[in-house]
Design a protein around this motif. Structure first.
Motif, short mmCIF file in Angstrom:
data_model
loop_
_atom_site.label_atom_id
_atom_site.label_comp_id
_atom_site.label_asym_id
_atom_site.label_seq_id
_atom_site.Cartn_x
_atom_site.Cartn_y
_atom_site.Cartn_z
N ASP A 56 0.85 -1.19 0.00
CA ASP A 56 0.00 0.00 0.00
C ASP A 56 0.88 1.24 0.00
N PRO A 57 0.62 2.22 -0.86
CA PRO A 57 1.43 3.46 -0.85
C PRO A 57 1.39 4.18 0.50
N LEU A 58 0.34 3.93 1.27
CA LEU A 58 0.21 4.59 2.58
C LEU A 58 0.57 3.63 3.70
N ARG A 59 1.47 2.71 3.45
CA ARG A 59 1.77 1.68 4.45
C ARG A 59 2.31 2.28 5.75
N SER A 60 2.89 3.47 5.68
CA SER A 60 3.46 4.06 6.91
C SER A 60 2.40 4.41 7.94
N SER A 62 -9.57 1.75 -0.77
CA SER A 62 -8.82 1.01 -1.77
C SER A 62 -7.41 1.54 -1.84
N SER A 63 -6.45 0.63 -1.86
CA SER A 63 -5.04 1.04 -1.88
C SER A 63 -4.58 1.45 -3.25
N GLY A 64 -5.33 1.07 -4.25
CA GLY A 64 -4.91 1.40 -5.60
C GLY A 64 -4.00 0.36 -6.22
N PRO A 70 -2.77 14.54 0.89
CA PRO A 70 -4.20 14.39 0.57
C PRO A 70 -4.66 12.93 0.60
N ASN A 71 -3.81 12.01 0.09
CA ASN A 71 -4.22 10.61 0.08
C ASN A 71 -4.38 10.07 1.50
N ALA A 72 -3.45 10.43 2.38
CA ALA A 72 -3.56 9.98 3.76
C ALA A 72 -4.80 10.56 4.42
N ARG A 73 -5.08 11.83 4.15
CA ARG A 73 -6.25 12.46 4.73
C ARG A 73 -7.53 11.78 4.24
N ARG A 74 -7.54 11.40 2.97
CA ARG A 74 -8.72 10.72 2.44
C ARG A 74 -8.92 9.36 3.11
N ARG A 75 -7.81 8.67 3.34
CA ARG A 75 -7.90 7.36 3.96
C ARG A 75 -8.45 7.48 5.39
N VAL A 76 -7.98 8.48 6.10
CA VAL A 76 -8.47 8.68 7.47
C VAL A 76 -9.94 9.10 7.46
N ALA A 77 -10.29 9.97 6.54
CA ALA A 77 -11.67 10.47 6.51
C ALA A 77 -12.66 9.36 6.21
N ALA A 78 -12.22 8.34 5.46
CA ALA A 78 -13.13 7.25 5.14
C ALA A 78 -13.59 6.50 6.39
N LYS A 88 -15.32 17.14 3.18
CA LYS A 88 -14.17 17.77 2.53
C LYS A 88 -13.07 16.76 2.23
N ASN A 89 -12.84 15.83 3.15
CA ASN A 89 -11.64 15.01 3.07
C ASN A 89 -11.88 13.63 2.47
N VAL A 90 -13.11 13.14 2.48
CA VAL A 90 -13.35 11.84 1.86
C VAL A 90 -13.16 11.95 0.35
N GLU A 91 -12.61 10.93 -0.23
CA GLU A 91 -12.37 10.93 -1.67
C GLU A 91 -13.68 11.15 -2.43
N SER A 92 -13.59 11.94 -3.47
CA SER A 92 -14.80 12.32 -4.20
C SER A 92 -15.51 11.11 -4.80
N ASP A 93 -14.74 10.13 -5.27
CA ASP A 93 -15.38 8.93 -5.82
C ASP A 93 -16.15 8.18 -4.74
N SER A 94 -15.60 8.16 -3.53
CA SER A 94 -16.30 7.48 -2.43
C SER A 94 -17.60 8.19 -2.10
N ILE A 95 -17.54 9.51 -2.09
CA ILE A 95 -18.77 10.27 -1.83
C ILE A 95 -19.80 10.00 -2.91
N SER A 96 -19.36 10.05 -4.14
CA SER A 96 -20.30 9.79 -5.24
C SER A 96 -20.88 8.39 -5.15
#
Length: 2024
Positions: free
Chosen positions: A62-66, A1083-1085, A1174-1182, A1255-1263
């Motif tokens: 995962d790119p956000l593995r840290s 999703s990790s992508g 931004p990616n980390a913030r989206r992951r947390v917001a989910a 604001k922070n959740v990924e737009s695709d997730s919101i949609s």
């Protein structure tokens, strides 16, 4: 709360984690649960470690593995080098190994480094972090601009913000051209100039996109990309939370131990000289507290003698060590006092009689050489001995306070005759005494002034002020010129304290002191932080010590008044010996000059005298003896000496103090060999009862040298064969003060330490034996509970370390462990914790955590690890690694402990597990857990009370154990054995039970234990199996939830639960603990399908690892489903508690705590650098997606942000909110069980969290989530966005000055909305009450005007902070609007794909329009207009929905923004308005409706808006014209011409209303203008209706409810005319005439022609409906009710009742009849008590009045208005307008001769008038109300005489009556009506008399016939008619007009005669009535009245009954001309 309280909460079956995984693995589906499933189920947490290991491949890729797991090395042990101030640690001189175990423990405690747990990321947790660390937006960022901040004078605003504004001249030209008659009835033609005037304006810049006609999709993409530019990264930092109290999760890090230092003062001794320098002087100083009578510092000895004088003592002082040559000292003051004195003493070499010794210093001694020779001889012979010479004192507080309140320079000296209070100069004995007295008085004055004069703030003696002053006073150099002679018999401390108090408050006693001239210069200053070459009181060198030869500065040891509750930090073992007095009076022989030699002996020989006595000044550093000063020729000397001794590390039984008394021969005798002769001995053993001696002792004196082995026996034991002075009585008093960090001076502690020493060394005293010693050890341990708490605190680390040692390693005897020592030690530990916790003087945090105990655990705790003390697993330090700096203290150096062999795979082998299993018996945390589990009774209670300490100690032991064993990086499941974990589970359950038990009683104790458990779980997450910790958490939740369901009021328990969850969730690795991966929204992508174990049957290769198998599954992670709560366990707990509290609990405190928990988490996510991307913030917001569903569920309970907080604090209408949330409204009360609503602060914080998620959740997730919502939930979301819009609306902090609109028009909603209220019947008082109560109303409507936010008034703040707060608020409002706009666009795009979209699109448009109606920044407004244009373009049909007001609202908002002062806003609004017209025209329908709505909106806007700029609107209109001219596509159509016609029409309306601005402060003129404009719109009924509504609003603002009701009645009449013309129906009124009984004025509304009210006209006549008529009439009736006009209500309801009957609206009928009943009841109750309006005639004269010149009006004023009141009001108003010197009030009512008036002045004539009725009218106006309603004629009288005077004799007194007729009837839609006709009638004197008599007769009749009778009023009227003082009045009239002298009577004389007869009869009736009413005490008064009446009738009889009565029949009015005759 019980789950059955929510009908829609479906209970879920309990599902285990394994079952979930199994189900998923098989491809089965878990049915999605609703958000409400939290109500009943507790979910088992996932098996954390297994899940993580199985998904390790996914995590690694995962790119956000840290951020997905806790990084290695997160927890470690740091070895922190102990900070010391000295160059070397202070330790005993003896070898450490030779000392006793206790002393060794002390040395180890005071010198060893600290082992501290280091949490690598703990600073990112809110449990230790500070909110100030959260990044705040840079203040230098551009400030958001809001138009509301710029509202000022038009000229200012335009010049600064609108560079294209027109010049003032053009603006004035418009006003002049449009100047109209203010009260005329005709309109001025406008078409001639309107178009020409508009063309001279310049338009705003055009927006190219408007004319380019791009594709909607391209525009949407462009708009979206533009919205993302320059956005705020962190939302919550824009609204920093103000913590009124410490956050519950805040566990402040323990303060690192540090050596205690008080307030430090540096004193440097600069000079000490006498007038003659012939001998050395020895000085000392110390600090004394005169009030407490205590010496508070050790004595500092200093030598300022020149070298020549020092050499005089060369034979006695062999050398001088540098340490004794100090001339500066540092005094510590921990407890500042207002009674501190620095006492300086002088000594000289012993010489003889002091009186003889001081004579050379008191006067000029001519024999100075002889004096010098004598001094040399004395020093040579007696240089070893001293005698007291002189002393002085410095009042420290006066020095400090004086120099802090005056501007003194640092090195300025005050000598000679300076008046400084601290310069005690004395030139002679008497002069010095007077000077001292004067100085002392000045001191006293300063003290008194400090307490009385508040302006002298620095002179107050509060402790806090003293402390601050001691640290900050200005340095000062003091010079003293005199000293007091030291009297030998005044050496006691009591004498000194008495003198000090006299110095502070001088009296006559001080005159007795002799003064010695001397000069002492001292430099006093606050001590700087770093002093070079400084020594401690132990003579240890303090860093920096750069030069060994430089004079050092000594620190003086403080002797605090009260024992300091501070643990010892350094090794100190000092003894201060202070001999007090000696009594040798009964000793024979020569023993007068007595000196005492003091020695510390380690044996009994002279060679055993230890060299441990500190030297004084200019001498060796250490000595083996010390001598006291000598009092000459005294056998009972007193002493003040202080001798400091350094004690040995171990004190043996033979260590003692030896005192030898010497007689000193002052006179040299030939036969004497030595000058000193021993005359007595005594001694004092240092140890007594195994305790160091301390205190005051009175010792006997032995005459002979002590015998052998005397040192083991105290001196108070009379040894046989010895000679004692005075029969062994105590003769020598000495004070012993031990200052030791080794010896405790507490019997209980010393007993324990002795037993501990014996046990550790294995040396058991013979007297105990093995069995007895075990019992003694047990008793000594339990006896610690009886120790003094201060002693426990001072020796806390040593005592606790010893107890821990006993718990882990009990002493062994013969190889066998002592039994039961562990449980006794555990109990003693708990007892000590309890005693320390009960100390009130110790500071604790909010959780009851004692600071000293926290410090001990974190830093000082020395946990033994015996099995790892010397083996390979012992910790090693990385070689070559530099020492790091500690996070808690940057000055502390840290070495990192690095376990060897940290190979991750190797560490998982079973060998380590075996090692762990073998050492369980020697691990502290296991022993503590075991003892805790088995404890019962009081030990268990105490352990619960101090659970936090035990938990922290267990955690510290666990971490140290892992570090020692090298297991800090092993798998968590292998770190601790099962027995220990079982014990922890038992403890957690037991603690939870304790919490529940105390939650209903001792709540504070429950909170304390609850927080202790929470922090323990918090800490376990860092080191233990996380799945196990979650199970512990679930165990707690289960117990608490079970109890909650059983008790009626679980608020307290719920609060405890919330607090524990918040503390646990404040963990720095909170996000990894929630497993933020392997869910549909995370999703990790990476296209990796993890397969950790192919053969595993429980492999979780489910949808969690990738995209969901179906849409249904994905939605479960956006709700509080069981899957969500199991996977994201901690977040699930937080959100479940939030939903439970908000819906089920009515406690505002619980609401706040639940929401604050979420907000706190989000705030720390914003500030956490790990989640900055931004990616980390989206992951947390989910993680927080279900928060949106929770917010939608609680929407009905949210606070209602009304546009005006003062109006109401009710929440959103419950029925509306439940309806939009998907509920089904109940006819009664949907949420009657709901007692309270969510407060404004909680609502605001919740909505802020909602915006953060959006604001922070990924737009695709919101949609994706939006696409799964039902239409009902989508509507609820839109309403939630609308609530956010109102909540975060920007409110300016500055109070804007009145703009060019209406400053007094504080309207809260636009006129269109008010009109809607009236039409729908929603404006009544009953309706308002229903809204407040949350009851259902007749119609569900979303109220757009009820959602404005007003921030709380901030307390007083610095201006910069307030500006920054405003700066932040602007950014917050802007960012919130952007988030709402983004979400709204996504909602619209989602709904656009649905089939049934009309309602939702309309709702989305409503939300957008509401947002446009709020205060928006210039940054966000262009984006809102772009979205509005896009929405209208794509969904044009939603705009013209028959049931919606979207079109009207949009036109109003666009026109409002067209009037903006900001060019960019106008440009956007004009573009939107043009595009709206263009699109409507192209579609081909509703263009006429658009034109009408724009016209109506302009009328409403200009009529009411206080922030409207007509210049700005003209420019916008010009911009629209330019769009029409440049739009090439429609040039060939009629569209450009129609646009021009509309624009010109709008401009004409604007010009009509602009004149109203000139009269905004004149309410009457303003309403005249509004009436005139409304009358001008008589051909446009919609606009007339609007203006009538405007007038009604103005009247309501001023409290004129009657006039407001008339406006509504006129509106109703207009609607009735329309309805009658449309379709005459039997139940509807037949036009305006139906309301004629209410007011004849309504017939004005019937003059409307058929072509005006054409029902076929497109889009016209909006609101003219049956419902509108109902609403207007009901609103009118309510206003009349408020005005106490009850009678017309019946006529109104007479029109309403047939309509309600026709509609079968029985509820409304019931309501109507209820109101009628109330009205009639009030009429009956208030009969005879009602008062109505007051009327005045006002005439205006003078050209200054313009159109008002020579006009007269009748003004209706409020009830009981007096003539002076209206005088004052009008005079003040016009004085402001014309100048006070130009306004003249005409105070009479005579006719005004205009030729005599000054044309340059303004004249106002005001006259009180009364309603006038003809006789026939009075027959139909019987009641008081009838005579004050529907009136248009008024009368006033003017008395005059032919001579021109106002009053004269009866025969010449005339009266002129003037009758005025107004244009219409009162009450009307205005409060003043023009006079259209006037008639004057003149009464002759006899007619005046007739009128007066008739008036009196009427008063008599009324008072006589009154029922019930009122004696007081009756007697008052009688007294006025026949009283002795007034009976001449009526009688005088009779004598004047009825004396006929035989002539026939005229008609008026006859009339007057008949009136007198009637008057006399009424007097007789009144007397008779009064006689029946009076009491016995008024009989005399009645007789007097009878006598008066009899005299009156006797004189009146011949006048009213003449003998020959003849009446003339000639009219007396033959000369009146055309005046109308007066009718009687």
């Amino acid at each position: 709360m019980a789950s059955n309280q929510r009908a829609f909460a479906h209970k879920l079956s309990k599902t285990h984690a394994a079952d979930v995984r199994r189900n998923v693995a098989k491809g089965g589906l878990v049915s999605p649960s609703s958000t409400s499933s939290w109500a009943s189920d507790l979910i088992d947490p996932i098996e954390f470690e297994d899940f993580l290991s199985q998904y390790q491949l996914l995590v690694d890729r995962d790119p956000l593995r840290s951020i997905l797991d806790i990084p290695p090395g997160d927890v470690n042990i740091d070895v922190i080098q102990r900070p010391i101030r000295t160059l070397k640690p202070i330790v005993p001189e003896e070898p450490i190994d030779n000392l006793s175990p206790h002393v060794q423990a002390c040395v180890r405690c005071y010198t060893s480094d600290w082992q501290v747990i280091r949490y690598q990321h703990r600073n990112l947790s809110s449990s230790v972090g500070n909110r100030a660390s959260i990044a705040r937006p840079n203040q230098s960022s551009p400030r958001q601009e809001f138009e509301t901040d710029f509202q000022g004078a038009p000229s200012e605003t335009c010049s600064e913000y609108d560079i294209l504004s027109p010049t003032n001249s053009s603006r004035h030209s418009v006003i002049s051209l449009s100047s109209l008659s203010s009260c005329g009835d005709t309109l001025t033609p406008r078409n001639s100039w309107a178009s020409l005037d508009l063309r001279q304006f310049a338009g705003d810049p055009l927006i190219p996109e408007i004319l380019e006609h791009a594709a909607p999709e391209a525009l949407d993409q462009l708009n979206e990309s533009r919205r993302q530019v320059e956005r705020q990264e962190a939302l919550l930092t824009l609204y920093p939370q103000i913590d009124n109290e410490e956050p519950i999760e805040r566990r402040l890090p323990a303060a690192s131990p540090i050596e205690h230092l008080g307030h430090r003062i540096l004193i440097k001794c600069l000079q000490l000289t006498l007038d003659i320098e012939v001998e050395p002087l020895f000085a000392s100083m110390a600090l004394y507290d005169a009030k407490e009578k205590k010496k508070v510092s050790e004595t500092f000895y200093f030598d300022l003698n020149p070298e020549g004088l020092k050499r005089m003592l060369g034979g006695h002082i062999p050398y001088s060590d540098t340490s004794t040559m100090a001339r500066g000292c540092i005094i510590d003051i921990t407890q500042p006092s207002a009674d501190l004195f620095i006492v300086v003493r002088l000594e000289k070499v012993l010489q003889g009689d002091l009186n003889e010794c001081i004579e050379p210093y008191m006067k000029d001694d001519k024999n100075r050489d002889r004096t010098k020779a004598t001094a040399v001889a004395v020093c040579e012979r007696l240089g070893k001995y001293r005698q007291a010479f002189a002393w002085t004192a410095i009042y420290l507080m006066n020095v400090i306070n004086g120099c802090s309140t005056t501007d003194r320079e640092h090195e300025r000296e005050y000598a000679g005759s300076t008046s400084n209070t601290n310069s005690l100069d004395r030139k002679s004995s008497s002069g010095g005494l007077e000077q001292l007295r004067r100085r002392a008085q000045d001191m006293g004055t300063l003290t008194r002034r400090g307490s009385l004069e508040r302006r002298e703030k620095r002179r107050s003696w509060s402790p806090d002020h003293l402390a601050n002053t001691l640290d900050s006073f200005k340095p000062i150099t003091l010079t003293f010129s005199t000293f007091f002679k030291q009297e030998g018999e005044k050496l006691r401390d009591e004498d000194l304290y008495k003198f000090l108090l006299e110095l502070k408050r001088p009296n006559l006693n001080i005159k007795k002191l002799k003064c010695i001239p001397a000069t002492l210069k001292l430099d006093i200053s606050p001590c700087p932080h770093e002093i070079k070459n400084c020594l401690t009181t132990d003579l240890a060198k303090i860093y920096p010590h750069v030069d060994e030869k430089t004079r050092p500065i000594k620190e003086l040891l403080e002797f605090p008044v009260k024992k300091l509750l501070i643990p010892h930090y350094t090794y100190r073992n000092l003894l201060f010996i202070s001999p007090k007095e000696l009594n040798f009076s009964n000793r024979t022989g020569s023993a007068r000059n007595l000196a005492v030699r003091v020695q510390l002996m380690a044996g009994e020989g002279e060679q055993h005298a230890l060299n441990n006595i500190f030297g004084k000044s200019s001498c060796p550093e250490m000595a083996n003896e010390a001598y006291t000063a000598v009092t000459y020729h005294s056998k009972t000397p007193l002493f003040y000496d202080e001798i400091k001794i350094k004690l040995p590390g171990d004190i043996a039984n033979n260590h003692h103090l030896l005192f030898t008394f010497y007689h000193i021969s002052c006179q040299k005798k030939m036969e004497q060999v030595s000058v000193d002769t021993p005359v007595g001995y005594t001694w004092l053993p240092l140890m007594r009862d195994r305790k160091l001696v301390n205190g005051e002792f009175c010792l006997p004196v032995m005459l002979d040298p002590p015998p052998v082995n005397y040192s083991y026996i105290p001196a108070d034991v009379c040894l046989p064969g010895t000679k004692w002075l005075d029969n062994h009585k105590g003769l020598f008093t000495v004070s012993i003060d031990a200052q030791s960090s080794v010896h405790t001076h507490d019997q209980s502690i010393e007993r324990f330490l002795y037993a501990y020493n014996c046990g550790m060394t294995g040396t058991i005293p013979v007297r105990y034996g093995e069995a007895g010693f075990e019992e003694e050890l047990r008793h000594s341990i339990t006896g610690l509970a009886g120790a003094r708490p201060e002693s426990i605190i001072q020796n806390l680390p040593v005592i606790f370390d010893s107890i821990i040692q006993l718990i882990m390693q009990p002493p062994r005897i013969s190889g066998v462990d002592l039994l039961k020592i562990e449980n006794v030690s555990f109990e003693a530990l708990c007892l000590l914790l309890e005693n320390i916790s009960n100390l009130e003087d110790l500071q604790t945090d909010q959780h009851g955590r004692n600071g000293f105990l926290s410090t001990y655990i974190q830093f000082q705790c020395n946990i033994p690890h015996p099995l790892y003390a010397s083996n390979e697993s012992s910790p090693v330090y990385e070689r070559g690694a530099p020492l790091a700096r500690s996070n808690s203290n940057p000055d502390i150096e840290v070495a990192y402990m690095s376990p060897r062999n940290l190979d991750r795979v190797a560490s998982m082998r079973g060998a380590n597990v075996e090692v762990t299993a073998n050492i369980n018996s020697c691990i502290l945390h296991q022993k503590l857990a075991l003892q805790w589990v088995v404890s019962t009774g009081r030990p268990k209670d105490l352990s619960m009370e101090n659970a936090w300490f035990l938990f922290d100690l267990i955690n510290k032991s666990m971490v140290e154990h892992l570090a020692r064993t090298g297991n800090l990086e092993t798998p968590r499941r292998l770190r601790f054995n099962e027995h220990f974990l079982d014990d922890i589970t038992t403890i957690v359950k037991s603690v939870t039970t304790e919490i529940i038990a105390h939650s209903t009683g001792e709540v504070s104790r429950a909170h304390k234990i609850n927080s202790a458990l929470a922090f323990f779980l918090f800490d376990l997450f860092s080191i233990a199996d996380r799945g196990y910790v979650m199970q512990l958490l679930r165990s707690y939740m289960k117990q608490v939830q079970t109890k909650i369901s059983l008790i009626p009021d679980p608020s307290a328990l719920f609060e405890l639960k919330l607090q524990l969850v918040r503390i646990v969730c404040s963990h720095e690795h909170y996000v990894p603990l929630n497993l933020p991966f392997a869910t549909p929204f995370m999703s990790s992508g990476a296209s990796v399908s993890p397969s950790p174990s192919v053969s595993s049957s429980t492999s979780q290769n489910s949808f969690l690892s990738g995209p969901p198998a179906s849409q249904e599954r994905a939605s479960t992670f956006a709700e509080l489903s069981s899957e969500y709560r199991q996977h994201h366990y901690l977040t699930g707990l937080v959100l479940s508690d939030l939903a439970s509290v908000l819906i089920e609990m009515q406690s505002n405190t619980l609401h706040s705590k639940a929401v604050d928990t979420v907000r706190s988490l989000l705030s720390w996510h914003d500030s956490d650098p790990r989640y900055a991307s931004p990616n980390a913030r989206r992951r947390v917001a989910a993680l927080y997606l279900p928060l949106l569903s929770v917010a939608m569920d609680v929407l009905p309970y949210l606070y209602h942000f009304s546009s005006d907080d003062s109006q109401s604090t009710s929440n959103i209408n419950q029925t509306v909110a439940l309806a939009i949330a998907g509920g089904i409204p109940n006819s009664d009360n949907l949420i009657s069980s709901r007692k309270g609503a969510i407060s404004s602060d909680v609502t605001r914080n919740l909505l802020l969290c909602v915006l953060w998620v959006l604001k922070n959740v990924e737009s695709d997730s919101i949609s994706h989530w939006l696409g799964e919502l039902s239409s009902t939930r989508m509507a609820t979301l839109l309403h939630l966005l609308d609530a956010c819009t109102s909540c975060f609306e920007y409110k300016t902090r500055r109070r804007a000055p009145a703009h060019c609109g209406y400053a007094h028009a504080q309207v809260t909603q636009d006129v269109k909305s008010r009109l809607e209220d009236m039409i729908l019947g929603q404006g009544s008082a009953r309706e308002m009450m229903q809204r407040r109560k949350g009851q259902s109303t007749e119609k569900l409507r979303w109220r757009k005007e009820q959602m404005a936010y007003r921030p709380m008034e901030s307390s007083e703040k610095p201006r910069d902070e307030m500006n920054f707060d405003t700066h932040l608020e602007g950014h917050l409002a802007t960012e919130a609007s952007f988030i709402i706009l983004d979400t709204l666009e996504r909602c619209v795009n989602t709904v656009a794909q649905w089939d049934n979209q009309q309602t939702l699109i309309g709702l989305a448009l409503t939300v957008l329009l509401h947002a446009l109606g709020k205060n928006q920044s210039t940054t966000v407004l262009p984006h809102m207009f772009a979205s509005q244009r896009s929405l209208v373009f794509k969904f044009h049909s939603a705009l013209f929905d028959e049931e919606s007001d979207h079109c009207a609202d949009l036109c109003l908002l666009l026109l409002k923004h067209c009037g903006s002062l900001i060019a960019s806003v106008r440009s956007q609004a004009a573009a939107s308005l043009y595009l709206l017209m263009r699109q409507t025209f192209q579609i081909g329908n509703n263009f006429a409706r658009i034109k009408m709505q724009v016209t109506m909106s302009l009328s409403s806007l200009v009529g009411t808006s206080s922030s409207f700029s007509d210049d700005s609107l003209r420019r916008s209109l010009k911009t629209i014209l330019e769009y029409g001219e440049r739009d090439a596509e429609l040039q060939e159509t009629t569209f450009p011409e129609q646009v021009r016609d509309l624009v010109f029409n709008l401009h004409m309306i604007l010009s009509d209303t602009v004149k109203m601005k000139e009269f905004q402060e004149d309410p009457e003129m303003l309403l005249d203008l509004m009436y005139r404009i409304a009358k001008g719109y008589q051909n446009s009924p919609d606009l007339r209706l609007t203006w009538l509504a405007n007038m009604a609003q103005k009247h309501m603002e001023r409290g004129n409810y009657c006039e407001a009701g008339m406006c509504l009645v006129h509106s109703a009449a207009l609607v009735a005319e329309y309805l009658a013309m449309l379709e005459p129906l039997p139940h509807l009124p037949a036009g305006a005439a139906a309301l004629e009984k209410v007011s004849p004025n309504v017939l004005e509304e019937s003059a409307v022609s058929d072509d005006v009210l054409s029902p076929d006209r497109e889009g016209g006549c909006l609101g003219f409906s049956e419902g509108g008529l109902l609403g207007l009439l009901e609103h009118a009736a309510n206003n009349l009710h408020s005005a106490a006009m009850y009678e017309p209500m019946n006529d109104i309801y007479r029109v309403l009742i047939p309509i309600a009957e026709n509609n079968n609206d029985f509820k409304k009928l019931s309501n109507i009849h209820g109101k009628l009943q109330d009205a009639y009841t009030r009429i009956e109750q208030l009969h005879g008590k009602r008062v109505f309006g007051t009327y005045f005639r006002v005439g205006f004269y003078g050209s200054k009045f313009g159109d008002l010149d020579r006009e007269e009006f009748v003004y209706k004023e409020p009830t009981l208005t007096k003539l002076p009141e209206i005088f004052s009001r009008l005079e003040n108003f016009y004085a402001v307008r014309f100048g006070a010197e130009n306004v003249i009030i005409i105070k009479d009512s005579n006719s005004v001769d205009e030729s005599l008036l000054d044309p340059d002045k303004a004249y106002i004539q005001i006259t009180y008038v009364e309603p006038y009725f003809e006789t026939y009218e009075l027959r139909s106006r019987q009641t008081h109300f009838d005579k004050n309603y529907n009136i248009k004629r008024f009368i006033y009288a003017t008395p005059f005489t032919p001579a021109g005077r106002a009053h004269g004799e009866l025969y010449e007194q005339y009266k002129r009556k003037t009758i005025l007729t107004t244009a219409v009837h009162f009450p009307y839609v205005k409060t003043r009506i023009k006079v259209v006709h006037r008639v004057q009638i003149t009464l002759t004197p006899i007619e005046v008399a007739i009128e007066d008599i008739q008036k009196k007769t009427k008063e008599l009749a009324t008072s006589t016939q009154q029922e019930p009778p009122d004696p007081k009023i009756l007697q008052m009227v009688l007294q006025g008619c026949i009283g002795t003082t007034v009976n001449q009045g009526p009688l005088e009239m009779a004598l004047t007009f009825l004396l006929s002298d035989g002539k026939p009577l005229t008609k008026h004389q006859n009339k007057l005669r008949l009136c007198f007869k009637d008057f006399s009869k009424k007097c007789h009736d009144a007397l008779k009535k009064n006689k029946n009413l009076i009491a016995s005490d008024q009989k005399e008064y009645q007789k007097e009245l009878d006598r008066n009446y009899k005299r009156f009738t006797e004189r009146l009889q011949p006048l009213v009954n003449p003998q020959n009565l003849t009446v003339m029949h000639i009219s007396p009015h033959k000369n009146r001309g055309q005046e109308t005759a007066l009718r009687w």
